[in-house]
Design an enzyme around this catalytic site. Structure first.
Site, PDB file in Angstrom:
ATOM      1  N   ARG A 251     -21.737  44.633   2.625  1.00  0.00           N
ATOM      2  CA  ARG A 251     -20.913  43.702   1.861  1.00  0.00           C
ATOM      3  C   ARG A 251     -19.679  43.295   2.659  1.00  0.00           C
ATOM      4  O   ARG A 251     -19.595  42.199   3.182  1.00  0.00           O
ATOM      5  CB  ARG A 251     -20.529  44.333   0.512  1.00  0.00           C
TER       6      ARG A 251
ATOM      7  N   GLU B 107      -7.104  44.914  -4.814  1.00  0.00           N
ATOM      8  CA  GLU B 107      -6.999  44.112  -3.593  1.00  0.00           C
ATOM      9  C   GLU B 107      -5.533  43.976  -3.182  1.00  0.00           C
ATOM     10  O   GLU B 107      -4.661  43.723  -4.010  1.00  0.00           O
ATOM     11  CB  GLU B 107      -7.610  42.737  -3.821  1.00  0.00           C
TER      12      GLU B 107
END
Length: 511
Positions: free
Chosen positions: A16, A146
């Protein structure tokens, strides 16, 4: 905070996050094969294989991998990155059958305010709705924070408010992402140490990037601060400078912290080669743990020291990774280097001949020539007047190829004073040659190794008439070290033929 020395979980993100490496795009077959190796052979705990809603091809790839994982009882070890979009990611996941969602959320106020244009309470509500919808559909949820590293440095209160709220929603794991690779080990230690103390019941994992070349050290600092999992990528694949490299992180955990993982060290090299081939991203020869040269001693004094008690060996022993020590041959080689290489070939020479061989190796090294272990029999043959290759010789090889022409080859060989000829066709000139040669070898009942790698080199700045060096790596089943042969000629195909002939000389004249 001192880590409890409990095993650390490893989430591999090669398929990924690693696929965000410039120029890398895995097919579903490649993703399936890598996933199989990571889970069955390398034995990572979990694999993040894709991002949701990227493309129809990604959808099909995830379905194929889930079908396989169900048959192996590894369904719960497959994870997907998804987005705060209420039902869209979850509906996509339901179509694939994947059961674990790694939800990408904002771990810094800067990203939340300037990218999403939302307030914290709005983002938290959106996360809650997405998490609850996923859970109602039987999907477990972890969350990525994030840009958490910048978030903790510049908006610590937001990070604390985030964790206080999101922990109420039944999220299983919290991924602390150093998205831009900005942290130092001291910063990792202090920030994660603070969070594990404030939220002792939460499962934290560290997701590092290598922009300052500190990813491995940051992973160790994260473990010492109390995280329960680390995210890594094979060969450090990933955007910009890449993710935390699996091979170095695992070795450092085992050796420097005494931390246990599920990883099988002997499969690390195989994982590296598999990803290298499928990604098309060649790793450097001196890359720690998996590089071609990292277990090669070049200086003669080092070979001598190893001979007298492994004086130049460190704890990163090649045998741990299914490899063996190599002693380079060149202008820095010493007598011990020659002796060790001869020993690996099963050869013993008189001191006089060994000295002459060393002199020739140094002479070739001064001329910037590549000298390998496999070249030694030829040097010895030249020095002693023997001709180990005399029993087999490729007399002629005519290859025809071009645009709109099926490649063909005519080969004539001499073996034990008898001539043999054959014709062959193939997908390319060398393939046609090998098919023709294969017919002759079948007649002679001669088996050769499998071609493992094929590399063509020309001198930097060389013209069209420059010498071409073709390096072919061959591998027999069960052999720890592959066989590497070199052919040199202005014609690339002839250079490849010479490298192949040298391989035959070795297996017929020595083994």
């Amino acid at each position: 905070m001192k880590h409890s020395l409990e095993p650390i979980q490893i989430l591999d993100v090669t398929l990924r996050d690693g696929e965000q490496t410039n120029g890398v795009s895995f097919s579903w077959q490649q993703k399936l094969n890598i996933t199989k190796h990571l889970l069955k052979d390398l034995k990572v705990n979990r694999v993040e294989i894709a991002s949701a809603r990227v493309s129809p091809g990604e959808f099909e790839a995830v379905k194929k991998i889930i079908e396989w994982s169900k048959s192996e009882g590894l369904h719960e070890n497959i994870e997907i990155l998804g987005f705060v979009d209420y039902d869209k990611t979850v509906e996509w996941m339901k179509g694939t059958g994947v059961k674990v969602l790694n939800l990408l959320t904002k771990g810094s106020l800067n990203h939340l305010t300037n990218q999403l244009k939302k307030k914290p309470e709005e983002h938290f509500l959106d996360i809650q709705k997405t998490v609850q919808f996923a859970q109602k559909n039987g999907i477990r949820v972890n969350v990525y924070l994030e840009d958490w590293s910048n978030g903790f440095i510049h908006s610590k209160d937001y990070v604390l408010e985030y964790l206080s709220e999101i922990q109420k929603f039944g999220v299983e794991k919290f991924f602390l992402a150093d998205t831009l690779g900005v942290l130092s080990p001291d910063e990792v230690h202090s920030s994660i140490g603070y969070l594990t103390k404030e939220f002792p019941s939460l499962w934290f994992e560290f997701h590092g990037h290598n922009d300052y070349d500190l990813a491995v050290a940051n992973c160790l600092a994260a473990v010492k601060s109390g995280v329960k999992g680390l995210h890594v990528a094979v060969n450090g694949l990933g955007e910009r400078a890449g993710n935390s490299p699996l091979e170095a992180v695992i070795t450092a955990l085992h050796d420097k912290l005494g931390i246990k993982t599920s990883i099988s060290e002997k499969e690390i090299t195989n994982a590296s080669r598999l990803v290298e081939i499928f990604s098309g991203k060649r790793i450097s020869d001196n890359r720690p743990i998996v590089g071609e040269d990292v277990f090669t001693q070049t200086a003669g004094v080092h070979a001598d020291g190893d001979k007298k008690g492994n004086l130049y060996a460190n704890p990163i022993l090649p045998e741990r990774f299914g490899r063996s020590r190599v002693y380079a041959l060149g202008k820095l080689a010493g007598k011990a280097s020659i002796t060790e290489n001869l020993k690996q070939l099963g050869m013993v020479l008189s001191p006089e001949i060994e000295k002459k061989v060393l002199e020739r190796v140094i002479e070739l090294g001064d001329q910037n020539k590549t000298v390998t272990k496999e070249d030694l029999p030829y040097i010895i043959a030249d020095l002693t007047g023997e001709n180990l290759g005399a029993s087999f010789h490729i007399e002629t090889c005519i290859v025809t190829s071009g645009i709109g022409v099926k490649p063909k080859a005519e080969v004539k060989v001499k073996y034990k004073d008898t001539f043999y000829e054959a014709h062959g066709e193939g997908d390319g000139g060398y393939d046609a040659f090998m098919n023709a040669l294969g017919k002759i070898l079948d007649t002679l009942n001669i088996q050769i190794p499998i071609l493992y790698d094929y590399e063509v080199r020309i001198p930097p700045g060389g013209n069209t008439n420059a010498l071409v060096e073709t390096v072919i790596t061959w591998k027999k089943a069960g052999d720890k070290q592959p066989l590497r042969t070199i052919g040199v000629d202005p014609d690339q195909q002839v250079a490849a033929v010479k490298a192949t002939e040298r391989m035959l000389h070795i297996i017929l004249g020595i083994s």
